[in-house]
Design an enzyme around this catalytic site. Structure first.
Site, PDB file in Angstrom:
ATOM      1  N   ASN A   9      74.777 -43.413   8.811  1.00 54.13           N
ATOM      2  CA  ASN A   9      75.023 -41.997   9.108  1.00 54.13           C
ATOM      3  C   ASN A   9      76.424 -41.909   9.701  1.00 54.13           C
ATOM      4  OD1 ASN A   9      75.097 -39.401  10.075  1.00 54.13           O
ATOM      5  ND2 ASN A   9      73.562 -39.725  11.697  1.00 54.13           N
ATOM      6  N   LYS A  11      78.190 -39.410  10.391  1.00 52.07           N
ATOM      7  CA  LYS A  11      78.428 -38.243  11.270  1.00 52.07           C
ATOM      8  C   LYS A  11      79.767 -37.591  10.894  1.00 52.07           C
ATOM      9  CE  LYS A  11      75.465 -40.398  14.632  1.00 52.07           C
ATOM     10  NZ  LYS A  11      75.035 -40.527  16.012  1.00 52.07           N
ATOM     11  N   HIS A  95      68.290 -34.436  12.502  1.00 57.59           N
ATOM     12  CA  HIS A  95      68.915 -35.381  13.439  1.00 57.59           C
ATOM     13  C   HIS A  95      69.001 -34.738  14.823  1.00 57.59           C
ATOM     14  CE1 HIS A  95      71.910 -37.899  15.364  1.00 57.59           C
ATOM     15  NE2 HIS A  95      71.558 -38.830  14.500  1.00 57.59           N
ATOM     16  N   GLU A  97      71.263 -34.642  16.963  1.00 54.27           N
ATOM     17  CA  GLU A  97      72.494 -33.894  17.237  1.00 54.27           C
ATOM     18  C   GLU A  97      72.410 -32.502  16.639  1.00 54.27           C
ATOM     19  OE1 GLU A  97      75.076 -36.931  15.731  1.00 54.27           O
ATOM     20  OE2 GLU A  97      74.570 -38.171  17.472  1.00 54.27           O
ATOM     21  N   GLU A 167      64.530 -42.143  16.329  1.00 52.39           N
ATOM     22  CA  GLU A 167      65.799 -42.288  17.048  1.00 52.39           C
ATOM     23  C   GLU A 167      65.648 -41.749  18.464  1.00 52.39           C
ATOM     24  OE1 GLU A 167      69.253 -42.634  14.095  1.00 52.39           O
ATOM     25  OE2 GLU A 167      68.981 -40.523  14.499  1.00 52.39           O
ATOM     26  N   GLY A 173      74.337 -43.718  20.248  1.00 50.34           N
ATOM     27  CA  GLY A 173      75.748 -43.745  20.615  1.00 50.34           C
ATOM     28  C   GLY A 173      75.995 -44.138  22.062  1.00 50.34           C
ATOM     29  N   SER A 213      72.044 -47.137  18.487  1.00 51.65           N
ATOM     30  CA  SER A 213      72.835 -48.310  18.888  1.00 51.65           C
ATOM     31  C   SER A 213      72.363 -49.603  18.226  1.00 51.65           C
ATOM     32  CB  SER A 213      72.860 -48.453  20.415  1.00 51.65           C
ATOM     33  OG  SER A 213      73.458 -47.312  21.008  1.00 51.65           O
ATOM     34  N   GLY A 234      74.576 -45.317  13.090  1.00 52.44           N
ATOM     35  CA  GLY A 234      75.725 -44.447  13.326  1.00 52.44           C
ATOM     36  C   GLY A 234      77.002 -45.260  13.463  1.00 52.44           C
TER      37      GLY A 234
HETATM   38  P1  PGA Z   1      74.261 -44.850  16.697  1.00 54.61           P
HETATM   39  O1  PGA Z   1      73.696 -43.527  15.953  1.00 54.61           O
HETATM   40  O2  PGA Z   1      73.939 -46.008  15.795  1.00 54.61           O
HETATM   41  O3  PGA Z   1      75.755 -44.601  16.821  1.00 54.61           O
HETATM   42  O4  PGA Z   1      73.575 -44.931  18.008  1.00 54.61           O
HETATM   43  C1  PGA Z   1      72.506 -43.546  15.225  1.00 54.61           C
HETATM   44  C2  PGA Z   1      72.229 -42.166  14.672  1.00 54.61           C
HETATM   45  O5  PGA Z   1      72.458 -41.181  15.383  1.00 54.61           O
HETATM   46  O6  PGA Z   1      71.766 -42.020  13.524  1.00 54.61           O
END
Ligand code: PGA
Length: 251
Positions: A9, A11, A95, A97, A167, A173, A213, A234
């Site tokens: 992803n 983003k 997601h 976000e 998630e 993140g 992460s 991500g």
């Molecule tokens: P991250 O994001 O691997 O940067 O923690 C994962 C995601 O939001 O899909």
């Protein structure tokens, strides 16, 4: 046996030119890997270029969001059909976000899920609790609510075509990863809810990714858990080597 699925992803990262470069770096690194399903979800403006480069490879293309109406006066939105004709196989829905910054709710995730399935896309439905909700002992309640809200009225045949991404918001993140035990516990719970909704055979077939992460250093242990069937990645998907490292952790 569920085939592991690892999806990047991206983003809001990478211009079309940068996307072309990353795809070019990634292709040779993962060439020949068939035991893991691989996907990348770049920003909308990169899809057409990425699609050309991915033809005939083992990397599938996806988008990070879509709108549920087929067409019309919806300034700024993108339809499922537009994604399909741009070469997408996957679409990420709900997601955290999007839930936190763009007003996405269980009801709107559900509408998107219906429309995505109707267009033949493979939806990746994101669920997960915030730190506050986990600390209040509400993690399972929140995840069950996300699942029931998204899947209400979706048939078993359609549910089988979806992927779920667990998630935990506190792990996205942040560098904080759920421990393999914490993640496994929630994945087993998600499968239990799927059993309630659709019965054993659907629940056993649906793949559940972990996201938050995930990196080459922790992927293997997470992916070794019984109910963890891949990852939604991500930050670590923005570099070909680290993304490949995670994919290899699923082999
Ligand atoms: P991250 O994001 O691997 O940067 O923690 C994962 C995601 O939001 O899909």
């Amino acid at each position: 046996m569920r085939k592991p699925i690892v999806v990047g992803n991206w983003k809001m990262n990478k211009t079309p030119e940068e996307a072309v470069q990353l795809v070019a770096e990634l292709k040779p690194l993962v060439a020949g890997i068939e035991a893991v399903e691989i996907g990348i979800c770049p920003p909308f403006v990169c899809l057409t270029e990425a699609s050309k480069l991915l033809k005939g490879t083992n990397i599938g293309l996806g988008a990070q969001n879509m709108y549920w109406e087929p067409e019309g006066a919806y300034t700024g939105e993108i339809s499922a059909e537009m994604l399909v004709t741009s070469g997408c196989r996957y679409v990420i829905l709900g997601h955290s976000e999007r839930r936190a910054y763009f007003g996405e709710t269980n009801a709107t995730v559900h509408k998107r899920l219906e429309a995505a399935l109707q267009s033949g896309l493979s939806p990746i439905v994101c669920v997960g609790e915030t730190l506050e909700q986990r600390e209040a002992g509400k993690a399972e309640e929140v995840v069950a609510d996300h699942l029931r809200g998204a899947y209400e009225g979706i048939s078993a045949t359609d549910a089988q075509k979806t992927v779920i991404a667990y998630e935990p918001v506190w792990a996205i993140g942040t560098g904080l990863t759920a421990t393999p035990d914490q993640a496994q516990e929630m994945h087993a719970f998600i499968r239990k809810i799927l059993t309630e909704l659709y019965g054993d055979s659907v629940a056993e077939g649906v793949r559940i990714q972990y996201g938050g992460s995930m990196k080459p250093g922790n992927a293997k242990e997470l992916l070794a858990q019984k109910d963890i069937d891949g990852g939604l990645i991500g930050g670590a998907a923005l570099q070909a080597e680290s993304f490949t490292g995670i994919i290899k952790g699923a082999l």
